[in-house]
Write a protein that holds these residues in place. Structure first.
Motif, PDB file in Angstrom:
ATOM      1  N   LEU A 206       0.847  -1.038  -0.017  1.00 45.64           N
ATOM      2  CA  LEU A 206      -0.275  -0.007  -0.024  1.00 45.64           C
ATOM      3  C   LEU A 206       0.867   1.104  -0.008  1.00 45.64           C
ATOM      4  N   LEU A 207       1.732   1.225   0.612  1.00 42.34           N
ATOM      5  CA  LEU A 207       3.087   2.402   0.479  1.00 42.34           C
ATOM      6  C   LEU A 207       3.317   2.647  -0.731  1.00 42.34           C
ATOM      7  N   SER A 208       3.368   1.743  -1.471  1.00 49.73           N
ATOM      8  CA  SER A 208       4.419   1.787  -2.877  1.00 49.73           C
ATOM      9  C   SER A 208       3.391   1.932  -3.989  1.00 49.73           C
ATOM     10  N   GLU A 209       2.175   1.795  -3.875  1.00 50.92           N
ATOM     11  CA  GLU A 209       1.397   1.856  -5.093  1.00 50.92           C
ATOM     12  C   GLU A 209       0.115   3.048  -4.932  1.00 50.92           C
ATOM     13  N   GLN A 210      -0.255   3.404  -6.201  1.00 50.56           N
ATOM     14  CA  GLN A 210      -1.472   4.162  -6.026  1.00 50.56           C
ATOM     15  C   GLN A 210      -2.820   3.645  -5.675  1.00 50.56           C
ATOM     16  N   PHE A 211      -3.043   3.089  -4.704  1.00 51.39           N
ATOM     17  CA  PHE A 211      -4.186   2.330  -4.529  1.00 51.39           C
ATOM     18  C   PHE A 211      -5.296   3.347  -3.981  1.00 51.39           C
ATOM     19  N   SER A 212      -6.604   2.945  -3.719  1.00 51.78           N
ATOM     20  CA  SER A 212      -7.550   3.398  -2.986  1.00 51.78           C
ATOM     21  C   SER A 212      -8.266   2.484  -2.110  1.00 51.78           C
ATOM     22  N   ILE A 213      -8.744   2.899  -1.061  1.00 50.98           N
ATOM     23  CA  ILE A 213      -9.556   1.777  -0.253  1.00 50.98           C
ATOM     24  C   ILE A 213     -10.514   2.572   0.350  1.00 50.98           C
ATOM     25  N   ASP A 214     -11.857   2.532   0.370  1.00 51.07           N
ATOM     26  CA  ASP A 214     -12.990   3.078   0.869  1.00 51.07           C
ATOM     27  C   ASP A 214     -12.801   4.676   0.820  1.00 51.07           C
ATOM     28  N   GLY A 215     -12.309   4.917  -0.362  1.00 48.38           N
ATOM     29  CA  GLY A 215     -12.358   6.518  -0.559  1.00 48.38           C
ATOM     30  C   GLY A 215     -10.878   7.331  -0.154  1.00 48.38           C
ATOM     31  N   GLN A 216     -10.109   6.335   0.783  1.00 48.29           N
ATOM     32  CA  GLN A 216      -8.958   6.857   1.089  1.00 48.29           C
ATOM     33  C   GLN A 216      -7.749   6.418   0.077  1.00 48.29           C
ATOM     34  N   SER A 217      -6.691   6.989   0.301  1.00 44.26           N
ATOM     35  CA  SER A 217      -5.321   6.490  -0.346  1.00 44.26           C
ATOM     36  C   SER A 217      -5.097   5.169   0.383  1.00 44.26           C
ATOM     37  N   GLY A 218      -4.242   4.322  -0.254  1.00 41.10           N
ATOM     38  CA  GLY A 218      -3.915   3.037   0.368  1.00 41.10           C
ATOM     39  C   GLY A 218      -2.934   3.449   1.712  1.00 41.10           C
ATOM     40  N   THR A 219      -2.111   4.522   1.491  1.00 39.75           N
ATOM     41  CA  THR A 219      -1.431   4.951   2.624  1.00 39.75           C
ATOM     42  C   THR A 219      -2.067   5.426   3.521  1.00 39.75           C
ATOM     43  N   GLU A 220      -3.195   6.278   3.496  1.00 42.66           N
ATOM     44  CA  GLU A 220      -4.084   6.681   4.647  1.00 42.66           C
ATOM     45  C   GLU A 220      -4.603   5.695   5.130  1.00 42.66           C
ATOM     46  N   TRP A 221      -5.253   4.576   4.463  1.00 36.59           N
ATOM     47  CA  TRP A 221      -6.096   3.729   4.984  1.00 36.59           C
ATOM     48  C   TRP A 221      -5.078   2.922   5.875  1.00 36.59           C
ATOM     49  N   ALA A 222      -3.869   2.681   5.432  1.00 35.05           N
ATOM     50  CA  ALA A 222      -2.964   1.898   6.359  1.00 35.05           C
ATOM     51  C   ALA A 222      -2.508   2.462   7.625  1.00 35.05           C
ATOM     52  N   ALA A 223      -2.438   3.692   7.477  1.00 37.58           N
ATOM     53  CA  ALA A 223      -2.167   4.598   8.728  1.00 37.58           C
ATOM     54  C   ALA A 223      -3.193   4.472   9.690  1.00 37.58           C
ATOM     55  N   ALA A 224      -4.422   4.806   9.141  1.00 31.32           N
ATOM     56  CA  ALA A 224      -5.832   4.459  10.163  1.00 31.32           C
ATOM     57  C   ALA A 224      -5.829   3.480  10.472  1.00 31.32           C
ATOM     58  N   ALA A 225      -5.411   2.282   9.854  1.00 33.50           N
ATOM     59  CA  ALA A 225      -5.570   0.922  10.629  1.00 33.50           C
ATOM     60  C   ALA A 225      -4.469   0.632  11.472  1.00 33.50           C
ATOM     61  N   ALA A 226      -3.307   1.063  11.344  1.00 31.95           N
ATOM     62  CA  ALA A 226      -2.400   1.217  12.437  1.00 31.95           C
ATOM     63  C   ALA A 226      -2.752   1.786  13.550  1.00 31.95           C
ATOM     64  N   VAL A 227      -3.443   3.081  13.564  1.00 35.50           N
ATOM     65  CA  VAL A 227      -3.665   3.728  14.490  1.00 35.50           C
ATOM     66  C   VAL A 227      -4.984   2.773  15.297  1.00 35.50           C
TER      67      VAL A 227
END
Lengths: 991, 86
Positions: A206-227
């Motif tokens: 997710l950190l290396s690709e231009q993904f989107s998950i639930d309207g967020q970028s992949g990196t934002e989603w990963a950060a939220a999951a980690a939180v």
């Protein structure tokens, strides 16, 4: 020249970090790896290859990296073969390139490449076969200089390492989309979750690709999951932690790099921590590793994995190229084109070997301004140590078109990271639909999710995570709510297998780290090394520190095509731990030098230290070896003085280290009868007896004295070295062999301080210590008696009249806490008689003078008869070892048996270990008659004496043999004699 | 590997000392073929691929001798009992 993109990436541009590579100062930012920082600084060349010294660049962006190995840090902390792609950049980092001389860009040994025919597969076997003597002197040093990786620091490692244990319901390995989703699902169900990832940021691809998950970028989603996970107290997040091995019963080995991202570890923290994680369930979400395509010059600096290139552009905002070619046999590689276009990294050309590609890709190539070769292949890449210059494109119609580029991103598809599923014997299985190996069976409790299971698209990764996270939590006893997978970007694979490009003109590499080329595999095939295991060993394919993560499947596929078999018919390679290299120091942890090894001190240690005693380690114990007096310059002078003092006056020695086992119960005597070769049930209360015990195979295990304190109460002593072993044996005899015996036992070694008081004035000394009205006269306490006493005004102890020295002697036992004080009291009481403290050396001299067998004689091959204890073996009862001791080989009268030895020339020094041979016999093994086990200088006899095991020993007194010791140039004549050198009648014991 | 000691609970294998086959029994030393029986008892062992009853000693724990039934192929432990327990 900076290649840092002006915006984007997950780096912290507010801070600058300085570092040096080969001495050259450079800068990077927090969030960089060494590899990304090198790329951002425009560095293309990272190292030289192992065999051919070919210039190599950075191939990947992860732990699969075969090329960019560096020596990290300097001095004692220098670590060789560290992957630049996994080193987190810190301020002041210093790295050196490896395997080059005199410099990375100009390497004289790259001439190896010119003589490469010599270095083909099997070259060791073929080239250097003979003469054998040349190996050590010529070939090996030559090869070692020419081939190799980094240099180890030869200094002691200044850092420390730690071991830790963790327990959880669900262990999730890998924090990409599948792993994060699995951890979230299991954690939401209430399970104790541990989430590990080797990276320093959670998110995986997710950190290396231009993904989107639930309207967020992949990196934002990963950060939220980690939180969310971090806020759950039942979740442990472990970044920079590689789960490197799967073991029995849900146990996993993990290495946490605690301080590797810092110049030096923080105070009071280890550099690395070795975790043993015991998990009820585990989810393997380790992702997949992109594989290369084998074409000419595919190892040139500037050729890179497509996924790695996206990592550098998207995550690290570093552009590895300005004129890029993309060579992909699958849809995934096309993301590179889109991402580069977005980041303004020019893509010159896209080569896709598939005969037909989706229209969307044609449009993408056009938008990116890239020339598209559908059905084309890259046959060769050309360049220098400074980078890529051009490639040859083989078009669908067979033409060769040169294209000028300075970078090439290649994608040959993906290999699921199944290593952990193999560690307990699972074999990967081939899936044609994926052109990849997936787990062929998983260890109990482990499930594979996401790309590691061959789910090469984001939606399925997330769905897998939810499903397997829920299953794992439920299996661990929790109720998981099912939730729908988040909305995510669409992905397709559409892979057409392409392992090797036909028609390459230059060297095409399969295994970069071990310099294995496609030609080497063809050679192995021609020479009959077709099985995977042979292929691997003959060519060294996959045997480097990267274990062929990017190489193995290509090698297998090339062999398959050469033999006309399918890939599954050709075989598979399995994986053993560790997944990535683990420092030996981490396995050792604190178990280094003396750490975690207890040092056991005798009760009188403090007193002995005050006297300036020289101490010796005996097992874990530290014992006084001798007590030098002022003016004594060598140990022998001190020891001779101590022995003479004991023999003529009195001495005291702390013998608390001997093992002591307290045995109680109505059947205690019966158990001892079965353990010892002699009888103890008939021993009178208040008496002590020497006993020897055998192993069940008839060999002597241990010896010592045992006292009968009451009808149902015995106290056994063992040798210092065998204390634990004898305890275990006694428990075995009781619990396993004769559980019907009513007896209990406990080790009391540490509860009692025990002092040997020996010498003609021993009784006089002790008489001053014992509280009245105790009577310790010869009549009241004869030799081999024991009695309760009180000493020093009320300290209750025991007094044994036993002797190891051969003199009138006692052993006084008091509770250990009084040991230090009682030692001082004994010294004071004996002052009038010139008492000395004696150490283990004098103890040893006196036991040799008396012919008592000890550890050197109880060597694990000697029988009771060998040691002169045959007559002690009871004929009236059974005991452990009795039957086997009667085997012909153990009763052979020619067996080496205990005897004493004196040098014929009394001035000669004896050496333990010397072998006995007949006078005039040729010194060959055939004439060996035994060996000298113990020697000492006897102050009583004023010459050296020895004990030894020699054929027919007791029957040969008076005979002369040679003590032959070629290692120390010893060859002296000795006379065989009785092993008892002093007071053979034992008169002194009984006075 | 962990062993569930009946007295101490789940403990790491490091705490235990291994001896070997738990199915052999010490022969009758008075039997006429005692020499052969002891030879077999001391030296001859089966090496099964599968469940194996073996003796472990909880040396860093309660000093119990335990019979552990362990699958030699997978190290899976089926049962642990004090030696002699029914």
């Amino acid at each position: 020249m900076t290649s840092r993109l002006p915006s984007g990436g997950l780096i912290d541009r507010s801070r600058t970090l300085s570092f040096r590579f080969d001495g050259k100062p450079m800068t990077g930012n927090p969030g960089d790896t060494l590899a990304s920082a090198l790329i951002a600084n425009g560095t293309v060349l990272a190292g030289r290859s192992f065999k051919y010294h070919r210039p190599r660049g950075i191939l990947t962006a992860g732990s699969e990296e075969p090329n960019a190995l560096v020596e990290l840090r300097t001095g004692a902390r220098r670590e060789a073969n560290t992957k630049a792609t996994t080193i987190e950049l810190y301020d002041g980092l210093e790295a050196q390139s490896q395997n080059r001389w005199p410099s990375l860009a100009f390497d004289l040994l790259s001439v190896n490449s010119l003589v490469s025919p010599v270095f083909v597969a099997g070259f060791y076997y073929k080239t250097f076969m003979w003469p054998a003597a040349f190996w050590e002197k010529l070939y090996e040093p030559l090869i070692r200089r020419a081939a190799g990786l980094g240099r180890a620091s030869k200094e002691p490692d200044p850092d420390h390492y730690e071991k830790a244990f963790a327990f959880c319901d669900v262990l999730v390995i890998g924090a990409g989309p599948a792993g994060l989703m699995a951890a979230l699902t299991a954690a939401r169900a209430g399970a104790r979750v541990i989430l590990c990832d080797e990276d320093f940021t959670f998110g995986g691809r997710l950190l290396s690709e231009q993904f989107s998950i639930d309207g967020q970028s992949g990196t934002e989603w990963a950060a939220a999951a980690a939180v969310e996970l971090a806020q759950n107290p039942a979740v442990t997040l472990m970044r920079r932690t590689t789960v490197f091995g799967g073991y029995d019963q849900g146990t996993y080995g993990a290495l946490e790099r605690v301080g590797d991202h810092l110049p030096v570890p923080l105070p009071h923290t280890p550099r690395q921590r070795m975790w043993k994680i015991v998990a009820k369930r585990a989810v393997l979400a380790a992702g997949a590793v992109e594989r290369q395509i084998v074409f000419g010059g595919n190892d040139r600096p500037g050729v890179m994995m497509a996924s790695a290139l996206r990592s550098y552009v998207n995550r690290f905002a570093a552009a590895p190229a300005r004129r890029l070619a993309v060579f992909t046999n699958n849809d995934d590689g096309w993301k590179t084109v889109a991402d580069c276009a977005r980041a303004n990294v020019p893509v010159e050309v896209v080569i896709d070997p598939r005969p037909a590609i989706p229209e969307a890709f044609r449009q993408l190539a056009a938008r990116a301004g890239a020339q598209l070769f559908e059905g084309g292949q890259v046959s060769d890449a050309y360049g220098t140590a400074h980078g890529l210059q051009s490639i040859d494109v083989l078009t669908a119609t067979g033409r060769t078109v040169p294209v000028s580029v300075d970078g090439l991103a290649m994608s040959g598809g993906w290999n699921p990271a199944v290593a952990l599923t193999c560690h307990l014997g699972g074999r990967p299985v081939w899936r044609d639909d994926l052109s990849a190996f997936v787990a062929g069976g998983t260890p109990p409790g482990l499930a594979v999710a996401g790309a590691a299971a061959g789910a090469f698209d984001l939606r399925r990764c997330l769905a897998d995570g939810i499903r397997l996270g829920a299953e794992a939590a439920e299996a661990a006893g929790f109720e998981a709510a099912t939730s729908a997978a988040p909305e995510a970007s669409d992905e397709t694979l559409g892979l057409m297998p392409l392992w090797k490009v036909a028609g390459a003109r230059t060297k095409a590499f399969v295994d970069f780290q071990n310099d294995v080329t496609a030609k080497d595999i063809a050679l192995a095939e021609r020479e009959g090394f077709r099985s995977v295991e042979h292929l691997k060993r003959y060519t060294t394919l996959g045997m480097a520190t990267d274990q062929g993560k990017t190489a193995n499947v290509n090698g297998l596929a090339i062999m398959a095509s050469l033999t006309g078999k399918s890939i599954p018919e050709t075989g598979t390679t399995t994986f053993r731990p560790p997944y990535t290299p683990v420092a030996i120091g981490a396995f050792a942890g604190h178990h280094r030098e003396k750490h975690f090894r207890p040092t056991r001190l005798t009760p009188s240690h403090a007193w002995a230290a005050e006297q300036g005693a020289i101490f010796v380690e005996t097992g874990q114990w530290l014992r006084a070896q001798w007590y030098p007096k002022p003016g004594e310059t060598d140990w022998l002078t001190s020891v001779n003085r101590e022995v003479t003092a004991v023999r003529e006056g009195v001495g005291v020695c702390d013998v608390s280290t001997l093992g002591k086992i307290d045995i109680q119960g109505p059947d205690a005597g019966l158990l001892l009868d079965r353990v010892y070769i002699n009888t103890f049930s008939a021993l009178a209360v208040g008496k002590v007896r020497y006993g020897a015990m055998l192993r069940e195979d008839g060999i002597v295990m241990d010896d010592g004295t045992t006292a009968r304190l009451a009808d149902d109460h015995y106290l056994m002593s063992t040798t210092t070295a065998n204390a634990a072993k004898v305890m275990q044996h006694m428990e075995f005899c009781h619990q396993v062999l004769w559980p019907e015996l009513d007896v209990q036992m406990v080790s009391v070694t540490e509860q009692w301080a025990q002092f040997s008081v020996a010498g003609p004035r021993a009784r006089d000394t002790l008489a001053k210590l014992v509280d009245p009205p105790a009577d310790i006269s010869n009549a009241a306490l004869p030799y081999m008696g024991v009695t309760d006493v009180a000493v020093c005004g009320g300290i209750r102890g025991r007094l044994f009249r036993i002797s190891f020295s051969g003199e009138l002697a006692y052993e006084l036992a008091v509770p250990a806490r009084y040991g230090n004080g009682v030692m001082r009291a004994i010294m004071a009481a004996g002052a009038d008689y010139g008492i000395v403290a004696y150490g283990t050396e004098a103890l040893g001299v006196m036991r040799i003078e008396k012919g008592h067998p000890a550890g050197n004689e109880l060597n694990g091959t000697s029988t009771a008869r060998d040691l002169g204890l045959g007559k002690m073996m009871s004929q009236k009862k059974d005991f452990v070892g009795r039957i086997m001791a009667e085997r012909p080989g153990l009763t052979d009268p020619d067996r080496p048996a205990l005897a004493g030895f004196k040098p014929v020339n009394r001035a000669d020094r004896l050496r333990a270990g010397a072998h006995f041979i007949g006078v005039g016999a040729k010194p060959v093994a055939h004439h060996d008659e035994g060996y000298m086990t113990s020697v000492a200088f006897s102050p009583s006899l004023s010459h050296w004496i020895g004990l030894g095991l020699i054929k027919g020993g007791p029957n040969r007194y008076g005979e002369r043999v040679r003590a032959y010791d070629p290692v120390r140039k010893g060859d002296i004549e000795v006379e065989i004699c009785s092993p008892v050198f002093v007071d053979p009648e034992g008169a002194r014991l009984r006075v | 590997m962990q062993i569930q000691c009946p007295y101490c609970g789940d403990r790491d294998a490091h705490e235990f000392a291994y001896l070997g086959d738990a199915t052999v029994t010490r022969p009758d030393p008075a039997a006429p073929d005692a020499a052969r029986a002891f030879y077999e008892y001391v030296y001859l062992r089966d090496n099964p691929a599968g469940p194996h009853k073996e003796l472990w000693y909880h040396s860093a724990g309660c000093h119990s001798w335990l019979v552990v039934t362990r699958d030699t192929r997978t190290h899976a432990i089926e049962s642990v009992a004090q030696v002699g327990a029914p």
